[in-house]
Write a protein that holds these residues in place. Sequence first.
Motif, PDB file in Angstrom:
ATOM      1  N   HIS A 191       3.707   8.267  -2.953  1.00  0.00           N
ATOM      2  CA  HIS A 191       4.330   7.060  -3.497  1.00  0.00           C
ATOM      3  C   HIS A 191       5.241   6.375  -2.479  1.00  0.00           C
ATOM      4  O   HIS A 191       6.189   5.688  -2.854  1.00  0.00           O
ATOM      5  CB  HIS A 191       5.117   7.375  -4.784  1.00  0.00           C
ATOM      6  N   ARG A 192       4.937   6.539  -1.180  1.00  0.00           N
ATOM      7  CA  ARG A 192       5.723   5.890  -0.146  1.00  0.00           C
ATOM      8  C   ARG A 192       4.957   4.693   0.381  1.00  0.00           C
ATOM      9  O   ARG A 192       3.730   4.729   0.503  1.00  0.00           O
ATOM     10  CB  ARG A 192       6.040   6.866   1.006  1.00  0.00           C
ATOM     11  N   GLY A 237       7.943   3.952   4.533  1.00  0.00           N
ATOM     12  CA  GLY A 237       8.288   5.368   4.437  1.00  0.00           C
ATOM     13  C   GLY A 237       9.184   5.698   3.258  1.00  0.00           C
ATOM     14  O   GLY A 237       9.454   6.867   3.000  1.00  0.00           O
ATOM     15  N   LYS A 238       9.672   4.666   2.537  1.00  0.00           N
ATOM     16  CA  LYS A 238      10.530   4.903   1.383  1.00  0.00           C
ATOM     17  C   LYS A 238       9.721   4.701   0.088  1.00  0.00           C
ATOM     18  O   LYS A 238       8.562   4.244   0.111  1.00  0.00           O
ATOM     19  CB  LYS A 238      11.711   3.928   1.397  1.00  0.00           C
ATOM     20  N   VAL A 266       0.873  -1.178   0.000  1.00  0.00           N
ATOM     21  CA  VAL A 266       0.000   0.000   0.000  1.00  0.00           C
ATOM     22  C   VAL A 266       0.910   1.227   0.000  1.00  0.00           C
ATOM     23  O   VAL A 266       1.868   1.304   0.769  1.00  0.00           O
ATOM     24  CB  VAL A 266      -0.935   0.014   1.225  1.00  0.00           C
ATOM     25  N   LYS A 267       0.613   2.183  -0.892  1.00  0.00           N
ATOM     26  CA  LYS A 267       1.380   3.420  -0.996  1.00  0.00           C
ATOM     27  C   LYS A 267       0.460   4.603  -0.742  1.00  0.00           C
ATOM     28  O   LYS A 267      -0.732   4.572  -1.083  1.00  0.00           O
ATOM     29  CB  LYS A 267       2.003   3.568  -2.390  1.00  0.00           C
ATOM     30  N   VAL A 300       4.610  -7.467  14.841  1.00  0.00           N
ATOM     31  CA  VAL A 300       3.941  -6.297  15.406  1.00  0.00           C
ATOM     32  C   VAL A 300       3.720  -5.291  14.305  1.00  0.00           C
ATOM     33  O   VAL A 300       4.644  -4.917  13.614  1.00  0.00           O
ATOM     34  CB  VAL A 300       4.795  -5.664  16.525  1.00  0.00           C
ATOM     35  N   THR A 301       2.519  -4.946  14.051  1.00  0.00           N
ATOM     36  CA  THR A 301       2.186  -4.051  12.933  1.00  0.00           C
ATOM     37  C   THR A 301       2.549  -2.624  13.278  1.00  0.00           C
ATOM     38  O   THR A 301       2.711  -2.235  14.455  1.00  0.00           O
ATOM     39  CB  THR A 301       0.691  -4.125  12.624  1.00  0.00           C
ATOM     40  N   ASP A 302       2.655  -1.887  12.162  1.00  0.00           N
ATOM     41  CA  ASP A 302       2.962  -0.459  12.356  1.00  0.00           C
ATOM     42  C   ASP A 302       1.828   0.247  13.106  1.00  0.00           C
ATOM     43  O   ASP A 302       2.053   1.232  13.836  1.00  0.00           O
ATOM     44  CB  ASP A 302       3.186   0.205  11.022  1.00  0.00           C
TER      45      ASP A 302
END
Length: 900
Positions: free
Chosen positions: A44-45, A66-67, A39-40, A150-152
């Motif tokens: 476009h990160r 984040g990239k 998912v972006k 562990v999810t973000d």
Amino acid sequence: MKHLRFLDNPAPKQNTEQQNFSLAFLHQMINSISDPIFVKDCQHRWVLINDSYCDFVGHSREELIGKSDDDFFPQAEADVFRQKDELVFTANITNENQELFSDAEGIIHLISTKKSCFEDETGNKFLVGSIRDIILQNEAAKVLGVTGRVTDLTKLVQKSEALQESLEESDRQAKLDLQRANALLEAQQEAALDGILIIDENRTIVSFNQKFSQLWQIPAAVFQTRDDRQLLGWVLDQLINPDEFLAKVEYLYQHPEESSRDEIFLKSGKIFDRYSAPVRKQQGACSETSPSGDYYGRIWYFRDITEYKQAEAELRASQQRLTLLVEQTPLAIIEWNTNIEVQTWNRAAERIFGYTKEEMLENPFEIIIPEKARKHVNEIVTALLTQQGGNLSINENVTKDGRTIVCEWYNNPLVAPDGQVIGVASMGSDITERKRSEEEQQKFVALIENSSDFIAIASMETEIIYVNPAGLKMVGLTSLEAAKTKSMIDFHSPEAFAKFQQQIIPLMSQHGFWQGEFCYRHFQTGIEIPTDCNLFIVKHPETGEPFCQVAVVRDITERKQAKEALLKSEAQLRQQAQDLKETLRELQRTQTHLIQSEKMSSLGQLVAGVAHEINNPVNFIYGNLSPAKEYTQDLLALLQLYQSHYPKPVPEIKDFAELIELDFLKSDLPQILNSMNVGADRIREIVLSLRTFSRLDEAEMKAVDIHEGIDSTLMILQSRLKGNDQRPTIEIIKEYGKLPLVECYAGQLNQVFMNILSNAIDALEEGVGSGEWGVGSGDERDEGDEEDVALASCRVGDEGDKGNNQCPISTIRICTQLQKPNQVIIRIADNGLGIPEDTKKQLFNPFFTTKPIGKGTGMGLAISYQIIAERHGGSLECISQPGQGAEFVINIPLIQNTST
């Protein structure tokens, strides 16, 4: 509630345990998907990725979140990805593409991507994408285990707690996150290439995507019930083995800890890949539950692999065909590694070299290389292993039984992806016989090259293929290349080529060859060269189709000049002897008679010589046929004894007997010998007829059997009597009387029979008359005359014949009779068109002929008349009327008067 419908619950307050539980469920669903998912955001990160995506690109989640693509992929690829992603954001469309993708190890993949755009309640846009590796599709079946990570989002909640934000703000943020996660899950499900179905622990339908509905063609009403059992009923109706399917489903629901992958077969012919995994709470959740309380349901994936299975079956069939090709090809196929050890040895190699596969595998192939050829072969091996040539080679090999053969090899190095040669595949064929044929051909070419005759080969389209040196010299050409620039028409004058097209080509097409005199043109002087020409068409030995024309030509300029000088001299003599016309005419008749006699003498010598030369080998064959037949019978009897006493032969004898068709051979061999015996008898009869006709040893007056002379003449003319597509068969009717031996010049009398019978055949080829033969009927003689009564039986036509021949058959009737006291009468009659009266008056005049120029000299009947009247003291007359055939009557004494 413990399923995803909780994400749609608009209740303002939810406890922390419920929030964490729902997020865990969401991440568990995403990580259990076998395809890479990402998912972006609109910059476009990456904001969310599953484990499969991390494994696919070769980077961890911490490295990626984040990239953007620019941070990991080549700039050209990153630009393409950004351009296509921007299209999805701006147009708000679902986009499917095939793209090139470089992973962390630099390996380029061909991938299929599906990307969709969704917007949350706050207006933020996100791009959800899934990837399938087309190149490595066969690895898609590997089950990705469910991992507890562990999810973000959990990190975000923990961070919020650490910062001691207000509970309301946490709840609100959690609600937004859950809504976003719910939207992400729905978008991800729709973007997936698999059909997805999620069932909670109560066997209730929690979620499904459109792909699942399309695969199973399930109506919306079934989904609205949310009842898994109704859904199962709809699915079971489509299966070939519903009981097995249902048993597997029940087993998995009863054993929530197990995952499963299998294939299911539909009645429609489709094949689905089915994968199922339990949905559990991730490790590290903040609340503790009992072992039975961490199971939230089961997720099912279905993928249509029908085309993949078909391709797999086709690949197996292709591999089988390749194996059959290797084993059944007539070429020896040998694969050997860099140590020159044989890895593959097919049946043809076994047949050609005599070694079995077991004898050769893992052994060096040098065993089939003779000592004198090993240096040459080693050079080829070195060139192949270093990729510097050696692909085609011809060298000697040695077989297991010690025979030396010549083989032609096609060698192909086997090169690994890293460029290293790992072996060589060699295909070889035994060309020993071909090499021998080439040597024989070289000898034949040498004969042609050194021949003094003009020899040329042209295609059926008249293009020049070859002219030998003598031919080039004869027509004034300097080289073969110069000749190839010419066409057949260039070798002749326009008039000569017109004759070639109109007269010679039809005869060549009909008979396959042509012989005669023809003119060629000298390219330098333009002078026409008279030649004795032999032309023939060469046909393919297998198809029988003509593929080239051959000319063998001899320059006869000097011979023609001599002939022209002779003709000129004769013309001068005729001019000088005009005042002696009668004497000259007699001289001409005498001269013609001598020439014809000489021709007949030469012909007799030739025929007698041919008959003698044929007779010797025929007698040899004929004399050996009887013992050959006896030997064959003895051998067959011996074979029968063997079969009776040893009814069960060893397999090798039995196989060979079947190979040569022994039963057929035993029955056919005696028939072949009988056929050879009949053929030898026939040849002896022909030889006897030729000797009888030539009468080389009977040049003087001698008592002979007239009937033998007639029969030998008919034998020689047999080819003209047989019918073909241009003329019917001519029937011969013999009515021989009882004749004693007749004193005559046998050879000359045979010449008379030949001339009269040839004319009769010529007449019948022009057509058949009314069928009334023997125009000299009884009214030409006195009825009381005993002679006429006797001869009446020899007439070749009566009313009975006429009535039975509505469409007369071409027929020649020969009648012989003894007329007392000392006369023999021979009648030869045909039922042709007859002879007009004015023509009949000139029949026996020298040089008179009614045939086209080149078909008759006009001397046959004149000479025949001289032979009968002057040499034998007899008479020759013709009885004929137009439309009623013709009859020639020969009357000679039985015993010659030697006193005169």
